[in-house]
Write an enzyme that holds these catalytic residues in place. Structure first.
Site, PDB file in Angstrom:
ATOM      1  N   SER A 161       0.863  -1.187   0.000  1.00 14.82           N
ATOM      2  CA  SER A 161       0.000   0.000   0.000  1.00 14.82           C
ATOM      3  C   SER A 161       0.895   1.230   0.000  1.00 14.82           C
ATOM      4  O   SER A 161       2.071   1.141   0.383  1.00 14.82           O
ATOM      5  CB  SER A 161      -0.861  -0.020   1.265  1.00 14.82           C
ATOM      6  N   TYR A 197      -2.345  -0.740  10.176  1.00 15.49           N
ATOM      7  CA  TYR A 197      -2.413  -1.074   8.741  1.00 15.49           C
ATOM      8  C   TYR A 197      -1.122  -0.643   8.044  1.00 15.49           C
ATOM      9  O   TYR A 197      -0.517  -1.422   7.295  1.00 15.49           O
ATOM     10  CB  TYR A 197      -3.637  -0.400   8.103  1.00 15.49           C
TER      11      TYR A 197
HETATM   12  P1  NDP Z   1     -11.678  -6.067   0.222  1.00 15.15           P
HETATM   13  O1  NDP Z   1     -12.052  -5.715   1.619  1.00 15.15           O
HETATM   14  O2  NDP Z   1     -12.588  -5.761  -0.909  1.00 15.15           O
HETATM   15  O3  NDP Z   1     -11.312  -7.628   0.136  1.00 15.15           O
HETATM   16  C1  NDP Z   1     -10.513  -8.198   1.124  1.00 15.15           C
HETATM   17  C2  NDP Z   1     -10.525  -9.691   0.968  1.00 15.15           C
HETATM   18  O4  NDP Z   1      -9.791 -10.253   2.088  1.00 15.15           O
HETATM   19  C3  NDP Z   1     -11.921 -10.289   1.016  1.00 15.15           C
HETATM   20  O5  NDP Z   1     -11.961 -11.418   0.190  1.00 15.15           O
HETATM   21  C4  NDP Z   1     -12.045 -10.683   2.487  1.00 15.15           C
HETATM   22  O6  NDP Z   1     -12.980 -11.692   2.748  1.00 15.15           O
HETATM   23  C5  NDP Z   1     -10.636 -11.190   2.741  1.00 15.15           C
HETATM   24  N1  NDP Z   1     -10.361 -11.267   4.173  1.00 15.15           N
HETATM   25  C6  NDP Z   1     -10.399 -10.266   5.077  1.00 15.15           C
HETATM   26  N2  NDP Z   1     -10.158 -10.747   6.314  1.00 15.15           N
HETATM   27  C7  NDP Z   1      -9.956 -12.080   6.172  1.00 15.15           C
HETATM   28  C8  NDP Z   1      -9.695 -13.136   7.090  1.00 15.15           C
HETATM   29  N3  NDP Z   1      -9.620 -12.926   8.418  1.00 15.15           N
HETATM   30  N4  NDP Z   1      -9.548 -14.394   6.612  1.00 15.15           N
HETATM   31  C9  NDP Z   1      -9.671 -14.636   5.286  1.00 15.15           C
HETATM   32  N5  NDP Z   1      -9.932 -13.686   4.374  1.00 15.15           N
HETATM   33  C10 NDP Z   1     -10.081 -12.415   4.813  1.00 15.15           C
HETATM   34  O7  NDP Z   1     -10.241  -5.373   0.021  1.00 15.15           O
HETATM   35  P2  NDP Z   1      -9.464  -4.885  -1.292  1.00 15.15           P
HETATM   36  O8  NDP Z   1      -9.808  -5.728  -2.447  1.00 15.15           O
HETATM   37  O9  NDP Z   1      -9.593  -3.432  -1.353  1.00 15.15           O
HETATM   38  O10 NDP Z   1      -7.952  -5.164  -0.826  1.00 15.15           O
HETATM   39  C11 NDP Z   1      -7.139  -6.188  -1.356  1.00 15.15           C
HETATM   40  C12 NDP Z   1      -5.706  -5.884  -0.983  1.00 15.15           C
HETATM   41  O11 NDP Z   1      -5.309  -4.631  -1.569  1.00 15.15           O
HETATM   42  C13 NDP Z   1      -5.458  -5.724   0.517  1.00 15.15           C
HETATM   43  O12 NDP Z   1      -4.226  -6.305   0.861  1.00 15.15           O
HETATM   44  C14 NDP Z   1      -5.395  -4.214   0.716  1.00 15.15           C
HETATM   45  O13 NDP Z   1      -4.636  -3.863   1.848  1.00 15.15           O
HETATM   46  C15 NDP Z   1      -4.736  -3.790  -0.580  1.00 15.15           C
HETATM   47  N6  NDP Z   1      -4.947  -2.402  -0.953  1.00 15.15           N
HETATM   48  C16 NDP Z   1      -6.193  -1.954  -1.314  1.00 15.15           C
HETATM   49  C17 NDP Z   1      -6.378  -0.641  -1.687  1.00 15.15           C
HETATM   50  C18 NDP Z   1      -7.723  -0.099  -2.080  1.00 15.15           C
HETATM   51  O14 NDP Z   1      -7.841   1.118  -2.343  1.00 15.15           O
HETATM   52  N7  NDP Z   1      -8.758  -0.923  -2.182  1.00 15.15           N
HETATM   53  C19 NDP Z   1      -5.250   0.323  -1.725  1.00 15.15           C
HETATM   54  C20 NDP Z   1      -3.979  -0.251  -1.336  1.00 15.15           C
HETATM   55  C21 NDP Z   1      -3.849  -1.570  -0.977  1.00 15.15           C
HETATM   56  P3  NDP Z   1     -14.586 -11.362   2.936  1.00 15.15           P
HETATM   57  O15 NDP Z   1     -15.143 -11.299   1.542  1.00 15.15           O
HETATM   58  O16 NDP Z   1     -15.081 -12.512   3.723  1.00 15.15           O
HETATM   59  O17 NDP Z   1     -14.660 -10.049   3.661  1.00 15.15           O
END
Ligand code: NDP
Length: 250
Positions: free
Chosen positions: A158, A171
């Site tokens: 990030s 985070y």
């Molecule tokens: P989302 O919240 O849309 O998706 C996150 C995913 O992680 C979901 O599938 C969620 O499952 C899963 N997850 C969360 N907690 C757990 C857990 N305890 N066990 C198993 N699975 C889990 O996030 P994004 O798509 O936005 O983010 C994806 C990556 O990109 C992350 O690493 C984030 O830090 C990074 N990122 C995102 C940015 C953004 O602007 N969106 C910017 C910079 C980095 P469930 O569907 O059950 O919630």
């Protein structure tokens, strides 16, 4: 072919026959990447904590013409113990027998407080899901990855994992740790056919972004489908030899 991963142009079979596990592929960027990887010929292992959401993505992949049948691995990274990780790795080994790509995408954003006010238990949960779980999953899957002749591990970083920013607390610290974990893994495999790199997708229209910035104009954000090029580059054959680096999607 372009070597700027943000503008990487790829052929429709660039991930043909690769087995790729994507954590957090029930939603957001992970879901979009799972669908695209399946379109490009990969056999995808969908990981998440919610079986129903994963089954929906599974069905979406089955509907793609010619896509390999995916599989589902349910493991809650907040509560998984050593047995859970071992069971997951054993089922990949027994059911598929191969792993060429591992994308650490699942994460939580956690609280947005100053360091002074940050709750220690909430801090630990973010570090656990975002960092320790990636370490634990990498560790159990390393034997399979090392057996591949072109293995790629992709960690998700990030902007706040490169420059700290007020109120991003655990985070931000977790994303700095992810950059470090990726570099250590890369250095330990500098003479092996395993590469390890980070991608920062940048501001993307997902549930996590909405949680962090509820008031912003979401129509200005890139969609998950628009940030995938560096992931595809790193998972496919054109990034062979590229390791220990960190890329941006935007
Ligand atoms: P989302 O919240 O849309 O998706 C996150 C995913 O992680 C979901 O599938 C969620 O499952 C899963 N997850 C969360 N907690 C757990 C857990 N305890 N066990 C198993 N699975 C889990 O996030 P994004 O798509 O936005 O983010 C994806 C990556 O990109 C992350 O690493 C984030 O830090 C990074 N990122 C995102 C940015 C953004 O602007 N969106 C910017 C910079 C980095 P469930 O569907 O059950 O919630």
């Amino acid at each position: 072919m372009s070597t700027d991963p943000r503008a990487y142009k790829y052929s429709g079979d660039v991930l043909q026959d690769r087995v790729i596990l994507i954590t957090g592929s029930s939603d957001g960027i992970g879901r979009a990447l799972a669908l695209e990887a399946a379109r490009l010929g990969a056999q995808v292992i969908l990981h998440g904590r919610n079986a129903k959401k994963l089954e929906k993505v599974y069905d979406e992949i089955l509907a793609i013409d010619g896509a390999a049948r995916p599989s589902i691995a349910v493991l809650d990274l907040a509560s998984a113990n050593a047995d859970g990780y071992t069971t997951l790795a054993n089922s990949v080994a027994d059911d598929i027998g191969r792993l060429d790509g591992l994308v650490h995408n699942a994460a939580i954003v956690g609280d947005r407080f100053s360091i002074e006010q940050y709750d220690a238990v909430a801090w630990q949960k973010v570090m656990h899901v975002n960092v320790t779980a990636s370490f634990a999953l990498t560790q159990v899957l390393l034997p399979l990855l090392r057996a591949s002749d072109d293995a790629s591990v992709v960690f998700t970083s990030s902007g706040v994992g490169r420059t700290g920013r007020a109120y991003w607390g655990a985070y931000a610290a977790s994303k700095f740790a992810i950059e470090g974990l990726s570099q250590v893994l890369a250095d330990e495999h500098r003479h092996a056919s395993l590469r390890s790199n980070c991608v920062n997708p940048g501001a993307t229209r997902t549930g996590m972004r909405l949680e962090a910035f509820p008031a912003e104009d979401r129509s200005l954000l890139k969609t998950p489908e628009q940030v995938l090029a560096p992931y595809i580059y790193l998972l496919g054959p054109d990034s062979r030899g590229v390791t220990g680096q960190s890329f941006d999607s935007q």
